[in-house]
Motif scaffolding. Structure first.
Motif: not given
Length: 261
Positions: A228-247
């Motif tokens: 499960a942990l092996a999939h985590a980085p790819h899901l984060i890279a695909l799903g996270n908003l840009p840092a400025e939008r998060q802020a």
């Protein structure tokens, strides 16, 4: 000038119990890059210290155990879309190949990246005023590593509700006990003492048998967890908003109410 250390360690040579304290109370014990490096070094040092047989992990102050990554931390990222640089990946004991028992004494808030630490402890003791929540989705971030860690400890539906509702809901210490996340709830201010008492009992047993039992417990779920942990980085890279939008979302939602179960 030497930067202030973000951790405090005290060891009772008579009992073999060490207390490792996250010591940034002014930042709710949030983890910055320097603190992440200190945590990794501390766990590795415990591997070679035969006088330490059990570790209790706690946070300074009564407001928070840990609130995850420090929002002010600067974490440069590689240009490749296939990888992320996450300083929290190596802040836990198991990530540093430490198989001595770790008991977490939770005081106040525990949220977000705190689950990297809690997910690698053997069990949790919590003050009755402790709360657990996962803010990721509220701020446009994928809860991957945190959710996977908690899915090893809590019923699926409880993890799903906590992770999907973001900051809108917090889990009380009592509810955490009912769902199996917490093994003991204490009166306010009592979690550390209760965790130390449990640690002293464990440390009084032959350490080879204790560490073997820890390895056996983790082997029961390690294959599923690792996959499960092996999939985590790819899901984060695909799903996270840009840092400025998060802020922007963080600032817009600051101070809004929440519900505790």
């Amino acid at each position: 000038m030497t930067p202030a250390r973000a951790l405090r360690t005290s060891t009772d040579d008579g009992t073999g119990v060490a207390v490792l304290t996250l010591d940034r109370p002014e930042r709710h014990n949030a983890v910055d890059v320097a603190m992440a490096a200190e945590l990794s070094a501390a766990w590795r040092a415990f591997r070679y210290d035969d006088s330490v047989r059990v570790i209790v992990l706690t946070g300074a102050g009564d407001k928070a155990f840990c609130t995850g990554i420090d929002r002010a931390a600067q974490v440069p990222q590689p240009g490749s879309p296939y990888t992320i640089d996450d300083p929290l990946l190596t802040i836990g004991p198991k990530a540093n190949d430490l198989w001595k028992p770790v008991i977490a004494a939770v005081n106040g808030m525990a949220c977000g990246g705190a689950f990297y630490l809690l997910g690698e402890a053997e069990f949790l003791v919590a003050d009755e005023h402790a709360t657990f929540f996962d803010p990721h989705t509220t701020y446009g971030m994928v809860s991957a590593f945190e959710t996977i860690h908690m899915a090893q400890r809590m019923p699926f539906g409880e993890v799903a509700r906590m992770s999907l509702m973001g900051t809108a809901e917090r889990i009380s210490a009592r509810r955490a006990y009912e769902t199996g996340l917490v093994s003991e709830v204490t009166a306010p201010g009592g979690a550390l003492a209760a965790a130390v008492r449990a640690a002293e009992t464990i440390a009084s047993c032959p350490t080879e048998a204790v560490q073997g039992t820890v390895r056996a417990l983790w082997s029961a779920k390690e294959a599923t967890r690792a996959q499960a942990l092996a999939h985590a980085p790819h899901l984060i890279a695909l799903g996270n908003l840009p840092a400025e939008r998060q802020a922007e979302l963080f600032e817009a939602r600051r101070g809004r109410g929440f519900r505790t179960r």
